[in-house]
Design an enzyme around this catalytic site. Structure first.
Site, mmCIF file in Angstrom:
data_model
loop_
_atom_site.group_PDB
_atom_site.id
_atom_site.type_symbol
_atom_site.label_atom_id
_atom_site.label_comp_id
_atom_site.label_asym_id
_atom_site.label_seq_id
_atom_site.Cartn_x
_atom_site.Cartn_y
_atom_site.Cartn_z
ATOM 1 N N GLN A 145 -7.159 -4.074 -6.288
ATOM 2 C CA GLN A 145 -5.876 -3.416 -6.070
ATOM 3 C C GLN A 145 -5.896 -3.370 -4.432
ATOM 4 O O GLN A 145 -6.515 -2.787 -3.624
ATOM 5 C CB GLN A 145 -6.073 -1.898 -6.588
ATOM 6 C CG GLN A 145 -6.805 -1.092 -5.908
ATOM 7 C CD GLN A 145 -6.717 0.253 -6.909
ATOM 8 O OE1 GLN A 145 -5.908 0.638 -7.209
ATOM 9 N NE2 GLN A 145 -7.677 1.071 -6.784
ATOM 10 N N ARG A 175 -3.079 6.678 -3.520
ATOM 11 C CA ARG A 175 -4.381 7.140 -3.799
ATOM 12 C C ARG A 175 -4.944 7.616 -2.423
ATOM 13 O O ARG A 175 -5.848 8.613 -2.564
ATOM 14 C CB ARG A 175 -5.217 6.160 -4.336
ATOM 15 C CG ARG A 175 -4.870 4.563 -3.586
ATOM 16 C CD ARG A 175 -5.576 3.377 -4.402
ATOM 17 N NE ARG A 175 -5.651 2.139 -3.564
ATOM 18 C CZ ARG A 175 -4.676 1.303 -3.535
ATOM 19 N NH1 ARG A 175 -3.650 1.337 -3.948
ATOM 20 N NH2 ARG A 175 -4.596 0.322 -2.961
ATOM 21 N N ASN A 212 -9.674 0.703 -10.062
ATOM 22 C CA ASN A 212 -11.184 0.829 -9.902
ATOM 23 C C ASN A 212 -12.113 0.917 -10.901
ATOM 24 O O ASN A 212 -13.100 0.270 -11.125
ATOM 25 C CB ASN A 212 -11.343 2.030 -8.635
ATOM 26 C CG ASN A 212 -10.805 1.842 -7.468
ATOM 27 O OD1 ASN A 212 -10.209 3.021 -7.170
ATOM 28 N ND2 ASN A 212 -10.817 0.976 -6.735
ATOM 29 N N GLU A 241 -4.232 -0.873 2.553
ATOM 30 C CA GLU A 241 -5.343 -1.658 2.034
ATOM 31 C C GLU A 241 -4.940 -3.044 2.520
ATOM 32 O O GLU A 241 -3.757 -3.664 2.554
ATOM 33 C CB GLU A 241 -5.559 -1.534 0.590
ATOM 34 C CG GLU A 241 -6.445 -2.484 0.041
ATOM 35 C CD GLU A 241 -7.896 -2.507 0.296
ATOM 36 O OE1 GLU A 241 -8.111 -2.647 1.783
ATOM 37 O OE2 GLU A 241 -8.952 -2.180 -0.169
ATOM 38 N N HIS A 281 -10.411 6.393 -0.429
ATOM 39 C CA HIS A 281 -9.724 7.057 -1.671
ATOM 40 C C HIS A 281 -10.652 7.421 -2.681
ATOM 41 O O HIS A 281 -11.549 6.599 -3.114
ATOM 42 C CB HIS A 281 -8.540 6.513 -1.879
ATOM 43 C CG HIS A 281 -8.669 5.219 -2.384
ATOM 44 N ND1 HIS A 281 -8.997 5.192 -3.800
ATOM 45 C CD2 HIS A 281 -8.425 3.899 -1.829
ATOM 46 C CE1 HIS A 281 -9.019 3.709 -4.118
ATOM 47 N NE2 HIS A 281 -8.723 3.031 -2.996
ATOM 48 N N GLY A 282 -10.190 8.437 -3.616
ATOM 49 C CA GLY A 282 -10.837 8.423 -4.959
ATOM 50 C C GLY A 282 -10.504 7.334 -5.852
ATOM 51 O O GLY A 282 -9.743 6.660 -5.604
ATOM 52 N N GLU A 283 -11.166 7.604 -6.984
ATOM 53 C CA GLU A 283 -10.903 6.444 -7.982
ATOM 54 C C GLU A 283 -9.735 6.335 -8.680
ATOM 55 O O GLU A 283 -9.069 7.481 -8.884
ATOM 56 C CB GLU A 283 -12.057 6.773 -9.058
ATOM 57 C CG GLU A 283 -11.992 5.800 -10.175
ATOM 58 C CD GLU A 283 -12.742 6.046 -11.595
ATOM 59 O OE1 GLU A 283 -13.990 5.390 -11.452
ATOM 60 O OE2 GLU A 283 -12.476 6.661 -12.274
#
Length: 180
Positions: free
Chosen positions: A20, A57, A14, A83, A8-10
């Site tokens: 996370q 995200r 992050n 995650e 995923h992107g920031e």
């Protein structure tokens, strides 16, 4: 068959270098930009199947990639691509995490074996489609896949936001083609 797995992107966490896991943080403006930029990698590819972690995200990253490329097909959310559960380490800094001799001893931390079993069960189930597939997920999900496809990798391998793994299924063998 090729399987593309994108981190995923920031998110703001992050950016702050905070762990996370299962917290459902959204992309920040840089994360949206990263997802838009990584979309160009897929512009000439024929992708038929789309899967994501249900965490926002990851699913938003896939939505952006899919929309930018006018791909048809629904996004299927798969819990197996969530995650890692970092347990008591959630919200700690990446530096605090890296200083630990054995994070698996932390309260509530999902052990590598359990993570890999969960992720790879979901990953292998997708191979039955025999169609080019795009998955969006998280750093430790990508690492779980990496260590199972290519034994030269381990969990210390760093993956930037919107990193891409390209894995090919050839003659019933998974081959890591590219990491970008």
């Amino acid at each position: 068959m090729k399987i593309y797995v994108v981190r995923h992107g920031e998110t703001d966490w992050n950016k702050k270098r905070l762990i996370q896991g299962l917290i459902d943080n959204p992309l920040n403006s840089k994360g949206v930009l990263q997802a838009n930029e990584v979309s160009s990698f897929f512009q000439d590819l024929e992708i038929k199947k789309f899967y994501s972690s249900p965490l926002i995200r990851a699913s938003k990253t896939l939505e952006i990639i899919k929309n930018n490329n006018n791909f048809d097909g629904e996004i299927i959310l798969i819990d197996g691509f969530k995650e890692r559960d970092f347990g008591s380490l959630e919200g700690k800094t990446v530096e605090e995490y890296l200083e630990l001799n054995n994070p698996e001893e932390s309260v509530g931390y999902e052990k590598n074996e359990a993570l890999e079993r969960r992720v790879m069960k979901s990953f292998y189930s997708l191979l039955e489609t025999k169609e080019n597939t795009l998955i969006t997920a998280h750093a430790h999900v990508l690492k779980a896949i990496l260590v199972n496809v290519d034994a030269s990798y381990d969990y210390s391998f760093m993956l930037k936001n919107c990193a891409i793994l390209c894995i090919e299924l050839k003659e019933n063998q998974l081959i890591l083609n590219k990491i970008s």
